[in-house]
Write a protein that holds these residues in place. Structure first.
Motif, short mmCIF file in Angstrom:
data_model
loop_
_atom_site.label_atom_id
_atom_site.label_comp_id
_atom_site.label_asym_id
_atom_site.label_seq_id
_atom_site.Cartn_x
_atom_site.Cartn_y
_atom_site.Cartn_z
N SER A 1 0.83 -1.21 0.00
CA SER A 1 0.00 0.00 0.00
C SER A 1 0.87 1.26 0.00
CB SER A 1 -0.93 0.00 1.21
OG SER A 1 -0.19 0.13 2.43
N LYS A 2 2.04 1.20 0.66
CA LYS A 2 2.95 2.35 0.66
C LYS A 2 3.56 2.56 -0.72
CE LYS A 2 2.25 2.70 5.08
NZ LYS A 2 1.31 3.74 5.59
N MET A 3 3.83 1.47 -1.43
CA MET A 3 4.35 1.58 -2.78
C MET A 3 3.36 2.28 -3.70
SD MET A 3 5.97 -2.25 -3.15
CE MET A 3 6.32 -2.06 -4.89
N MET A 4 2.08 1.95 -3.54
CA MET A 4 1.06 2.57 -4.40
C MET A 4 0.86 4.04 -4.06
SD MET A 4 -1.81 -0.42 -4.97
CE MET A 4 -2.09 -0.79 -3.24
N LYS A 5 1.06 4.37 -2.81
CA LYS A 5 0.81 5.76 -2.40
C LYS A 5 2.01 6.66 -2.65
CE LYS A 5 -1.06 8.47 1.44
NZ LYS A 5 -1.58 8.42 2.82
N TYR A 6 3.25 6.07 -2.56
CA TYR A 6 4.42 6.94 -2.59
C TYR A 6 5.44 6.62 -3.68
CZ TYR A 6 2.72 8.48 1.95
OH TYR A 6 1.95 9.00 2.96
#
Length: 765
Positions: free
Chosen positions: A237-242
């Motif tokens: 989820s952090k990869m998709m957001k940042y």
């Protein structure tokens, strides 16, 4: 070269080979769709990204030679003797776009790159560094760097020590860097840091102490190490957001994708390069290997494959207007142009021309407009827009030229990163003042006055760099009024001073020498001369009026005695590095008389009376004869010195013994010192002549399991020998030895070769 020097080859063979090479170059340039290079390559070079699994970038020189990286290109440029200016430009691109770095601890002109770094299985930090020397030599370890520096012989001990310090700086990431507590962009318990390089790379640290360059690299390792599904999903989820990763209902569950590159090809059709990451942590650079993975792995269906193909079809729509949300341009672009900002950490700005061409920047758009020969009015309108990217006019440059100043974060060593780029009226980008001057001289459109103006601007820029590139402190009583100073970084922490007109000097001495050379006012010279006392210079009444002296070195010379080097500055600004040259100068000048010379000689006598006996680290012990003393130097080598009762110092007991024999000391004193040589690993043996000693320098087994040893010998006459052969030659030519001595020496040598007799062997158990 081989064909020219070998029989069986003729001129036709050579010409055919040359034609073959030309065909290879033409093939590389024609086979692929090369795009005009951006700021990541030198002017006139091109780039392309291959469509295979590696997504590798290639670059094409202005001569048509392809390279897989700037690093490979610069090695060929060195080999083919490109100009230093061209090489420096390519080196600059490596620093900006291939993660090469500079360090004040490496020799001037050297750069390095971190190939890999992290923790081993046992939790130890490691890093793999590659190096590129100023001359173009490549090294894959500091060990080979140091060997190279030693063999070349042109590098100082200080340069070698700095390289060793550079390696010591490569410590554990936990100690080496200052980590901040993670924010919302990383999972709970993770930490973050920003590198001090120009790229300002972000690194993240797991709770277990593993460092990763990106979340993409981290999640692959997490899956490999069997992190929980919850932890993996949190990182995803952090990869998709940042990091610009996205999910799609057409991809298999827990698969994500990211657009790596997108743009217009030569045929003006939109192309894109997309990377994928499977739920198993396997990355793919295109859909083709991803589909192959699905068809050969359990858990995937034919519908998954169909959905993936539908995903590609939807991504490959005809126009970017449909694919992206373009906004009407503001006053930073010409009328009719559009703009958008790409998603992800980079947030790159893109602009779109009225005819559908997309550009990464206004300067690239301007270059394309000039190349396509669009209306002059449109070109000038875009040229005016370059002010929004930092390009500016300057009265010292011809009309139509623009300059761009870049200033970055202060590095750890105190220097401010600054750079200057140039854009000609024809849209050519130049990377240095030398290229600007060369460009103008090669064009009839520019005058000698234009060239001179550029040189004047360069002088002003250099002064600005020196003043603003460092943090200068206001001067104190150690420098003349109006001067500034700063402390350098690194092991030496050298001090620098800055004159009121912006000239930097490494010392007050250098500044004074320049003042003499430039014939500045006597008052200013006297003021600077008075400040030399803060650098160890002194004045005494025995020296001529206005003269100063400095002890530049003191220590041990080859014969084991203490010595000093003294330099002198005359009132006329001459520097002499020995008493002889100073006296010769006085005797050749009418201004100096015999009294000056006699006083100078008396001063030399006073200096020569300084001995090492004043040291406080001498100690008495039983490793030297009664009345003698020893001391051990600091540092890893820990060299030991011995001191005679009258104050003369020797580098070792053997040096002292040889001196005593040479000077015919009393036999009892010589014997006392000879006994102490046991503390330097010298031994006696019944087979050696009376009062002879030997020392084992090295011993062991060779690769083919043969015993070897290396011995040195010391005769009773004080002669030293590095082999038994030279020792026997000495014995056989001396009347003081017999044939029995010769035979005993040979027996001694045979005894030393026997490892059975040499060691205390125990019965096997």
């Amino acid at each position: 070269d081989f064909m020219k020097t070998s029989m069986g080859y003729d001129e036709k063979d050579i010409e055919n080979c040359k034609e073959f090479l030309k065909n290879v170059v033409r093939f590389a340039e024609k086979k692929y769709q090369w795009k005009d290079g951006d700021e990541s390559v030198p002017t006139g070079w091109k780039v392309r990204v291959c469509d295979g699994e590696t997504d590798r970038e290639y670059i094409l020189s202005s001569e048509g030679l392809p390279y897989r990286s700037r690093y490979v290109a610069i090695q060929d440029m060195f080999k083919r003797n490109f100009s230093q200016a061209d090489i420096e430009i390519m080196k600059d691109k490596m620093l900006q776009f291939e993660n090469w770095e500079t360090s004040d601890l490496l020799p001037e002109g050297w750069i390095f790159k971190k190939i890999s770094e992290g923790f081993t299985k046992d939790g130890k930090w490691y890093s793999t560094l590659h190096y590129l020397s100023k001359e173009g030599s490549t090294f894959e370890s500091m060990k080979t760097v140091l060997e190279h520096m030693k063999l070349r012989g042109k590098y100082s001990e200080n340069a070698v020590e700095k390289c060793k310090e550079f390696i010591r700086d490569q410590k554990s990431v936990l100690k080496k860097y200052e980590w901040n507590e993670g924010d919302d962009s990383v999972p709970n318990g993770w930490k973050m840091r920003i590198s001090e390089t120009e790229g300002q790379w972000q690194f993240i640290l797991s709770p277990e102490g593993r460092q990763y360059r990106t979340r993409f690299v981290a999640i692959q390792d997490m899956i490999k190490k069997n992190y929980s599904l919850k932890e993996v999903e949190s990182m995803r989820s952090k990869m998709m957001k940042y990091e610009g990763w996205e999910e799609s209902g057409l991809l298999p569950q827990n698969w994500i994708f990211r657009v790596k590159w997108e743009g217009l090809g030569k045929d003006n059709k939109w192309t894109s390069n997309i990377g994928y990451l499977s739920r198993e942590g396997v990355p793919f650079d295109s859909m083709k290997p991803a589909i192959h993975f699905m068809t050969s792995t359990e858990g995937y269906t034919e519908q998954d494959v169909k959905n993936c193909k539908e995903f590609i079809r939807k991504r490959n729509q005809d126009t970017q207007e449909e694919r992206f949300e373009w906004k009407e341009g503001n006053d930073t672009v010409p009328a009719g142009w559009k703009m958008r900002v790409s998603e992800g950490d980079a947030e790159m700005e893109w602009i779109l021309s009225p005819d559908g061409k997309r550009f990464r920047s206004r300067v690239i758009a301007l270059q394309d407009m000039i190349k396509m020969e669009v209306e002059k009015e449109d070109i000038e309108t875009m040229r005016r827009m370059l002010i929004h990217e930092g390009w500016q006019k300057d009265k010292m440059f011809p009309g139509g030229w623009l300059l761009k100043k870049w200033e970055g974060k202060k590095r750890s060593r105190g220097k401010l990163n600054q750079d200057l780029k140039f854009l000609t009226r024809k849209g050519d980008r130049l990377e240095s003042f030398s290229r600007v001057v060369e460009y103008m001289k090669n064009s009839s459109a520019y005058t000698d006055e234009d060239v001179e103006n550029v040189k004047k601007y360069k002088e002003q820029w250099s002064i600005t760099m020196r003043r603003g590139g460092f943090e200068w402190e206001e001067g104190d009583e150690t420098v003349p009024e109006g001067w500034k100073k700063r402390r350098g970084h690194g092991k030496t922490e050298s001090e620098y001073i800055l004159s009121p007109d912006g000239v930097q000097y490494r010392s007050r001495y250098n500044a004074l020498m320049t003042m003499y050379k430039n014939n500045v006012e006597e008052g200013l010279i006297q003021e600077m001369r008075s400040k030399l006392t803060f650098e160890g210079w002194e004045s005494v009444s025995l020296l001529p009026l206005g003269w100063m002296f400095k002890r530049t070195w003191e220590g041990m010379i080859s014969n084991g005695t203490f010595s000093t080097n003294t330099h002198y500055i005359t009132r006329e600004g001459h520097v002499y590095e020995s008493a002889k040259t100073a006296i010769d100068f006085m005797e050749s000048q009418a201004f100096y008389d015999e009294t000056n010379v006699q006083n100078f000689r008396e001063f030399q006598t006073l200096l020569s009376k300084v001995t090492t006996k004043k040291r406080e680290d001498w100690i008495e012990n039983d490793t030297v004869p009664s009345g003698w003393k020893t001391r051990t130097t600091a540092g890893a080598s820990g060299r030991e010195y011995v001191l005679r009762p009258d104050g003369q110092q020797f580098m070792s007991r053997i040096n002292a013994l040889q001196h005593m024999i040479k000077e015919n000391y009393d036999d009892s004193d010589i014997a006392a010192m000879r006994e102490k040589l046991v503390h330097e690993s010298w031994k006696s043996d019944e087979f050696l002549p009376q009062d002879w000693l030997y020392k084992v320098i090295s011993e062991g087994f060779t690769k083919d399991n043969k015993w070897y040893n290396s011995l040195h010998y010391l005769s009773r006459e004080g002669e030293s020998f590095e082999s038994m052969k030279t020792a026997l030659e000495f014995i056989q030519t001396s009347k003081d030895y017999s044939k029995k001595d010769v035979e005993n020496c040979k027996s001694f040598l045979n005894e030393q070769k026997s490892c059975f007799k040499k060691y205390d062997w125990k019965e096997g158990d």
